[in-house]
Design a protein around this motif. Structure first.
Motif, mmCIF file in Angstrom:
data_model
loop_
_atom_site.group_PDB
_atom_site.id
_atom_site.type_symbol
_atom_site.label_atom_id
_atom_site.label_comp_id
_atom_site.label_asym_id
_atom_site.label_seq_id
_atom_site.Cartn_x
_atom_site.Cartn_y
_atom_site.Cartn_z
ATOM 1 N N HIS A 97 34.590 33.535 -9.098
ATOM 2 C CA HIS A 97 35.220 32.238 -9.290
ATOM 3 C C HIS A 97 34.193 31.009 -9.211
ATOM 4 O O HIS A 97 34.413 29.876 -9.090
ATOM 5 C CB HIS A 97 36.119 31.933 -8.087
ATOM 6 N N ILE A 98 32.898 31.615 -9.487
ATOM 7 C CA ILE A 98 31.749 30.392 -9.448
ATOM 8 C C ILE A 98 30.941 30.683 -10.796
ATOM 9 O O ILE A 98 30.792 31.795 -11.268
ATOM 10 C CB ILE A 98 30.783 30.984 -8.337
ATOM 11 N N THR A 99 30.717 29.471 -11.332
ATOM 12 C CA THR A 99 30.277 29.153 -12.672
ATOM 13 C C THR A 99 28.721 28.754 -12.367
ATOM 14 O O THR A 99 28.583 27.766 -11.826
ATOM 15 C CB THR A 99 30.836 28.187 -13.614
ATOM 16 N N LEU A 100 27.864 29.763 -12.722
ATOM 17 C CA LEU A 100 26.632 29.250 -12.857
ATOM 18 C C LEU A 100 25.999 28.486 -14.019
ATOM 19 O O LEU A 100 25.841 28.933 -15.279
ATOM 20 C CB LEU A 100 25.600 30.540 -12.665
ATOM 21 N N HIS A 101 25.446 27.188 -13.861
ATOM 22 C CA HIS A 101 25.066 26.434 -14.852
ATOM 23 C C HIS A 101 23.322 26.420 -15.030
ATOM 24 O O HIS A 101 22.890 26.095 -13.993
ATOM 25 C CB HIS A 101 25.392 25.229 -14.716
#
Length: 324
Positions: A306-310
């Motif tokens: 559920h974590i987006t890495l940018h």
């Protein structure tokens, strides 16, 4: 009432006497032993004789009903945990003759609102006032040669090193401070916001541990090290910006915090479980060309799905091939 002729109260003499409500100690007593009154949870009042010179370690530990106590002028040292856990203690006078206050001496005194450090105090231990959630005024005597509360900052600062060793909910950190010391704001549950000035280079272990109302923190570019457990349990802290100057993030530094957005501009070494248990974390922004080096289980307890890495477009493949 303790009879006349007694000169000392021994180790654990009244320990655990939970029905004891008050006691008068006669003039001849010069020392109170280790844990002498620890756990006397109904003790509300105690009279100490003028000739008393020594109060042992944990002497009044968890005397939770103790409202106030006057220390005699002959006392020169407040020992480790002497009044720790005295949650009803609203005020305490520290005699002018006191030269040292040992580790955890007043920790957990959640009713304590003001503390004045006399001019002859030359040694203050670790976490002396941790868990003092109502503490709002901290004053160091002007003539103290080791510590100060410069600019009315409501804090204790070690003068030579410019290290802030104890703060409270109303502390304003002076620009001259270079380090936030061990446990300086530990369990300061009423602290909501604080600005760390540009000269600070290090945030010590447990510095803001369990500051559960802390919603905002500005970490300047001068900071190079955020040590272990520094912001652990800061459940109201929702966003965090870590600038390029930071080279090391300590073990469990932000464990169980409320961070949802994490931005890392540089390439700090991120140590074990630094962001463990950050269950609300949804977005991580990393702007370094290379992936920051990480130790074990940095995001343990966080749902990575559920974590987006940018990351920068040109570094995407490298980040893809690196374990979180």
């Amino acid at each position: 009432t303790i009879p006349k002729g007694v000169t000392s109260i021994g180790v654990e003499a009244f320990s655990g006497c939970s029905s004891l409500t008050s006691i008068t100690i006669p003039k001849g007593v010069t020392s109170i032993g280790v844990k002498a009154f620890s756990g006397c949870s109904s003790l509300t009042n105690i009279t100490l004789p003028e000739g008393l010179t020594s109060i042992g370690k944990s002497a009044y530990y968890k005397c939770t009903s103790l409202i106030s106590i006057t220390l005699p002028e002959n006392v020169t040292s407040i020992e480790e945990e002497a009044f720790s856990g005295c949650s009803s203690l609203a005020s305490i006078n520290i005699p002018e003759e006191v030269t040292s206050i040992e580790d955890w001496a007043f920790s957990g005194c959640s009713g304590l609102t003001i503390i004045i450090i006399p001019e002859d105090v030359t040694s203050i231990g670790k976490s002396v006032f941790s868990d003092c959630s109502s503490l709002a005024d901290i004053i160091v005597a002007d003539r103290n040669k080791v510590y100060d509360s410069r600019e009315g900052c409501n804090a204790i600062i070690e003068t030579v090193s410019n290290t802030l060793i104890q703060g409270c909910s109303k502390t304003i950190i002076p620009k001259s401070v270079t380090e936030i010391g061990y446990g300086a704001f530990r369990n300061c549950s009423n602290l909501t916001n604080i600005t760390i000035p540009e000269n600070v280079t290090s945030i010590g272990k447990l510095a803001f541990y369990k500051c559960t109302s802390l919603t905002g923190i500005t970490i300047p570019k001068s900071v190079t090290s955020i040590e272990g457990w520094a912001f652990k349990g800061c459940s109201s802290l929702t966003s965090l910006l870590i600038l390029k100057g930071v080279t090391s993030i300590g073990e469990q530094a932000f464990q169980n915090s409320g961070i949802t957005y994490l931005t890392i501009l540089g390439k700090p070494t991120i140590n074990g479980k630094a962001f463990d248990g950050c269950e609300k974390l949804t977005d991580i922004y990393c702007y370094s060309e290379e992936t920051p080096p990480t130790r074990y289980r940095v995001f343990n307890g966080s749902d990575l799905s559920h974590i987006t890495l940018h990351v920068p477009n040109y570094a995407m493949e490298q980040y893809k091939n690196t374990e979180p």
